[in-house]
Design a protein around this motif. Structure first.
Motif, PDB file in Angstrom:
ATOM      1  N   LYS A 284      13.394 -17.204  -7.712  1.00 37.63           N
ATOM      2  CA  LYS A 284      12.079 -17.709  -7.306  1.00 37.63           C
ATOM      3  C   LYS A 284      12.200 -18.609  -6.075  1.00 37.63           C
ATOM      4  N   LEU A 285      13.277 -19.364  -5.985  1.00 40.49           N
ATOM      5  CA  LEU A 285      13.501 -20.218  -4.824  1.00 40.49           C
ATOM      6  C   LEU A 285      13.682 -19.376  -3.566  1.00 40.49           C
ATOM      7  N   VAL A 286      14.392 -18.260  -3.699  1.00 43.60           N
ATOM      8  CA  VAL A 286      14.564 -17.334  -2.579  1.00 43.60           C
ATOM      9  C   VAL A 286      13.206 -16.798  -2.129  1.00 43.60           C
ATOM     10  N   LEU A 287      12.356 -16.450  -3.087  1.00 45.15           N
ATOM     11  CA  LEU A 287      11.020 -15.941  -2.769  1.00 45.15           C
ATOM     12  C   LEU A 287      10.231 -16.958  -1.957  1.00 45.15           C
ATOM     13  N   VAL A 288      10.278 -18.228  -2.355  1.00 44.03           N
ATOM     14  CA  VAL A 288       9.530 -19.275  -1.654  1.00 44.03           C
ATOM     15  C   VAL A 288      10.072 -19.474  -0.235  1.00 44.03           C
ATOM     16  N   PHE A 289      11.388 -19.628  -0.110  1.00 45.33           N
ATOM     17  CA  PHE A 289      11.986 -19.904   1.199  1.00 45.33           C
ATOM     18  C   PHE A 289      11.831 -18.729   2.161  1.00 45.33           C
ATOM     19  N   SER A 290      11.721 -17.519   1.619  1.00 45.43           N
ATOM     20  CA  SER A 290      11.580 -16.336   2.482  1.00 45.43           C
ATOM     21  C   SER A 290      10.330 -16.410   3.349  1.00 45.43           C
ATOM     22  N   PHE A 291       9.284 -17.088   2.850  1.00 44.89           N
ATOM     23  CA  PHE A 291       8.009 -17.089   3.557  1.00 44.89           C
ATOM     24  C   PHE A 291       7.595 -18.465   4.088  1.00 44.89           C
ATOM     25  N   VAL A 292       8.465 -19.454   3.944  1.00 45.48           N
ATOM     26  CA  VAL A 292       8.138 -20.784   4.468  1.00 45.48           C
ATOM     27  C   VAL A 292       7.850 -20.745   5.966  1.00 45.48           C
ATOM     28  N   PRO A 293       8.701 -20.118   6.802  1.00 45.91           N
ATOM     29  CA  PRO A 293       8.394 -20.088   8.244  1.00 45.91           C
ATOM     30  C   PRO A 293       7.064 -19.401   8.564  1.00 45.91           C
ATOM     31  N   ALA A 294       6.824 -18.247   7.928  1.00 48.09           N
ATOM     32  CA  ALA A 294       5.587 -17.507   8.199  1.00 48.09           C
ATOM     33  C   ALA A 294       4.359 -18.274   7.744  1.00 48.09           C
ATOM     34  N   LEU A 295       4.462 -18.976   6.611  1.00 48.91           N
ATOM     35  CA  LEU A 295       3.338 -19.783   6.130  1.00 48.91           C
ATOM     36  C   LEU A 295       3.065 -20.953   7.060  1.00 48.91           C
ATOM     37  N   LEU A 296       4.110 -21.540   7.615  1.00 45.65           N
ATOM     38  CA  LEU A 296       3.917 -22.619   8.594  1.00 45.65           C
ATOM     39  C   LEU A 296       3.174 -22.111   9.821  1.00 45.65           C
ATOM     40  N   VAL A 297       3.553 -20.925  10.286  1.00 46.55           N
ATOM     41  CA  VAL A 297       2.869 -20.348  11.453  1.00 46.55           C
ATOM     42  C   VAL A 297       1.411 -20.072  11.127  1.00 46.55           C
ATOM     43  N   MET A 298       1.134 -19.565   9.931  1.00 48.39           N
ATOM     44  CA  MET A 298      -0.244 -19.270   9.551  1.00 48.39           C
ATOM     45  C   MET A 298      -1.066 -20.549   9.452  1.00 48.39           C
TER      46      MET A 298
ATOM     47  N   SER B  71      -2.769 -20.682  13.019  1.00 50.10           N
ATOM     48  CA  SER B  71      -3.851 -19.779  12.639  1.00 50.10           C
ATOM     49  C   SER B  71      -3.525 -18.338  13.028  1.00 50.10           C
ATOM     50  N   ALA B  72      -2.266 -17.950  12.790  1.00 45.87           N
ATOM     51  CA  ALA B  72      -1.802 -16.597  13.107  1.00 45.87           C
ATOM     52  C   ALA B  72      -1.261 -15.950  11.839  1.00 45.87           C
ATOM     53  N   LYS B  73      -1.824 -14.810  11.468  1.00 44.67           N
ATOM     54  CA  LYS B  73      -1.464 -14.169  10.210  1.00 44.67           C
ATOM     55  C   LYS B  73      -0.492 -13.008  10.368  1.00 44.67           C
ATOM     56  N   GLY B  74      -0.309 -12.537  11.611  1.00 41.09           N
ATOM     57  CA  GLY B  74       0.521 -11.359  11.830  1.00 41.09           C
ATOM     58  C   GLY B  74       1.944 -11.522  11.336  1.00 41.09           C
ATOM     59  N   LEU B  75       2.565 -12.663  11.636  1.00 40.22           N
ATOM     60  CA  LEU B  75       3.945 -12.899  11.225  1.00 40.22           C
ATOM     61  C   LEU B  75       4.071 -12.878   9.711  1.00 40.22           C
ATOM     62  N   PHE B  76       3.107 -13.476   9.018  1.00 38.58           N
ATOM     63  CA  PHE B  76       3.177 -13.550   7.559  1.00 38.58           C
ATOM     64  C   PHE B  76       3.159 -12.158   6.936  1.00 38.58           C
ATOM     65  N   PHE B  77       2.223 -11.325   7.350  1.00 38.78           N
ATOM     66  CA  PHE B  77       2.116  -9.992   6.745  1.00 38.78           C
ATOM     67  C   PHE B  77       3.295  -9.103   7.152  1.00 38.78           C
ATOM     68  N   PHE B  78       3.761  -9.233   8.390  1.00 40.20           N
ATOM     69  CA  PHE B  78       4.932  -8.463   8.808  1.00 40.20           C
ATOM     70  C   PHE B  78       6.157  -8.893   8.000  1.00 40.20           C
ATOM     71  N   SER B  79       6.279 -10.208   7.747  1.00 37.02           N
ATOM     72  CA  SER B  79       7.394 -10.726   6.948  1.00 37.02           C
ATOM     73  C   SER B  79       7.353 -10.186   5.521  1.00 37.02           C
ATOM     74  N   ILE B  80       6.146 -10.032   4.975  1.00 39.94           N
ATOM     75  CA  ILE B  80       6.022  -9.474   3.627  1.00 39.94           C
ATOM     76  C   ILE B  80       6.679  -8.100   3.560  1.00 39.94           C
ATOM     77  N   PHE B  81       6.447  -7.271   4.574  1.00 43.07           N
ATOM     78  CA  PHE B  81       6.967  -5.910   4.512  1.00 43.07           C
ATOM     79  C   PHE B  81       8.436  -5.833   4.915  1.00 43.07           C
ATOM     80  N   LEU B  82       8.922  -6.780   5.715  1.00 38.60           N
ATOM     81  CA  LEU B  82      10.366  -6.881   5.901  1.00 38.60           C
ATOM     82  C   LEU B  82      11.036  -7.248   4.576  1.00 38.60           C
TER      83      LEU B  82
END
Length: 439
Positions: free
Chosen positions: A188-202, A206-217
């Motif tokens: 679960k910790l890995v899951l959280v840290f995987s998206f910390v950078p993308a969530l910060l950008v969002m 106010s940019a969502k592209g990185l977050f959704f692209f990160s989900i599929f990576l």
């Protein structure tokens, strides 16, 4: 009205054929987890969702038939491979945990996540946004950043670029580690840290592209570990439950990102809800009616808009990043296309799918032939992934295939210079990690 409902039924029927295509590809390869089925399933979603969410917008069935033909051409190349032999070789591998967990993996992953977050934060501060603004009102700070982006006032920052590169690597490593581990709190910790950078950008940009692209990576990494674990399902009941829970957690974050674009300043609840619906429909569903309208004008001379047409540009729109590396400096709008398709109050945007660029580059027939060649390439590296025990290139290729396929509803992922560099960096990094783990 009768004509509208006739075309709606026809279009929904054509959309259902993408599911048929996915099933046929599954029968041909032997498993659901294969490139052609993945492409068909994405485009079932990318046709069915707009037909329902942007219900009032007209869609030309011929545009859907073209996309279906492209996907079919992509899938036909899979017939030339001996999949039973490839799966027999894959059965000889050790499980994913041996290749993608332990050793240096966790250390590199957490360092990349922290490094990315710090670089992103510094990059935001370089745009004249203070620490107090970010901490006290991140939604407002995100709105300020978005305003600067759309007005062309963003200052080029090496910190922001480093943060972006590292965020992609974090999502890829996170997916591999998460998929390789069977259970435990650390997962679960890995899951959280995987998206910390993308969530910060969002939140801060106010940019969502990185977050959704990160989900599929991240999901691409999980699918790779499934291959190593001899589990060839794309998703199961447990996966559906996890996606539903994650969706519920992510939705408020996405809405907060929309609010940062000035919606929070509106006083009337009705206006807020209408604006949110506009953003949700625009970001999820404008691509299909917009491409259909462009397709209709180009080949039938029937359209609601006037478009600028390019003819046989030789791959520029599909491989733009490589053209730019070779010194091509032709100027384009920030969103690639400056025409905004509009229909009614809620359907407006300049997303025209990857297929507009493909047709511009190679023509109608040429783009379908390109689809066959692309399918041959993707199936070849998928076959390589199954047959080889530790091919870092094939692993990274498949992960990027999943993420690039997700992005086909927008534009070619090779539009941006960042992604080829990320691919190269991740390939080299994963090669070193696998070799160190085997030693």
């Amino acid at each position: 009205m009768d004509e509208f409902w006739f075309f709606k039924v026809v279009n929904l029927f054509i959309a259902s054929l993408f599911l048929v295509g996915a099933w046929c590809s599954r029968k041909g390869v032997g498993v659901w987890l294969n490139p052609a089925s993945i492409l068909f399933l994405f485009w079932f979603l990318y046709t069915a969702l707009p037909l329902l969410a942007a219900f009032e917008a007209p869609v030309n069935p011929l545009a859907l038939i073209y996309i279906l033909t492209f996907c079919l051409a992509f899938s036909l190349s899979g017939l030339v491979f001996s999949w039973s032999k490839a799966f027999a070789l894959n059965d000889l591998k050790l499980n994913a945990q041996f290749y993608f967990d332990g050793g240096l993996y966790s250390l590199v992953f957490y360092l990349m996540a922290v490094f990315s977050a710090i670089m992103i934060f510094i990059g935001v501060l370089q745009q004249g946004i203070s620490i107090d603004q970010v901490i006290e009102n991140p939604i407002s700070a995100g709105g300020v950043y978005a305003g600067k982006r759309y007005s062309g006032e963003i200052v080029s920052s090496v910190y922001a670029q480093l943060g972006l590169q590292a965020s992609y690597c974090t999502a890829i490593l996170g997916g591999l580690i998460y998929g390789a581990r069977s259970h435990g709190r650390s997962r679960k910790l890995v899951l959280v840290f995987s998206f910390v950078p993308a969530l910060l950008v969002m939140a801060m940009q106010s940019a969502k592209g990185l977050f959704f692209f990160s989900i599929f990576l991240f999901l691409g990494g999980i699918l790779v570990t499934r291959i190593y674990n001899k589990n060839y399902t794309l998703i199961d009941a447990k996966g559906f439950r996890s996606l539903f829970v994650c969706g519920l957690l992510v939705l408020p974050v996405v809405i907060a990102s929309f609010l940062s674009r000035g919606i929070y300043q509106l006083d009337d609840l009705g206006q807020v809800l209408n604006r949110l619906r506009f953003y949700l429909v625009t970001y999820s569903s404008v691509h299909l009616p917009a491409f259909s309208d462009w397709f209709s004008e180009r080949f039938l001379g029937e359209s609601l808009m006037n478009y600028k047409h390019d003819y046989l540009t030789g791959g520029f729109y599909t491989f733009m990043s490589f053209f730019q590396l070779a010194g091509d400096n032709r100027e384009l709008p920030m969103g690639i296309y400056d025409e905004y398709y509009t229909y009614g109050d809620y359907v407006k945007g300049n997303l025209f799918t990857i297929f507009r660029g493909l047709i511009n580059d190679f023509g109608l027939v040429g783009s379908v032939l390109f689809g066959f060649a692309l399918g041959l390439l993707c199936n070849m590296f998928y076959w390589h992934l199954l047959c080889k025990r530790e091919s870092a290139f094939a692993v990274v290729f498949f992960i990027f295939f999943v993420a690039f396929t997700y992005q086909t509803y927008i534009v070619s992922s090779l539009t941006w210079l960042t992604l080829p560099f990320v691919f190269l960096i991740q390939w080299l990094m994963l090669s070193c990690l696998i070799k160190s783990k085997i030693r």
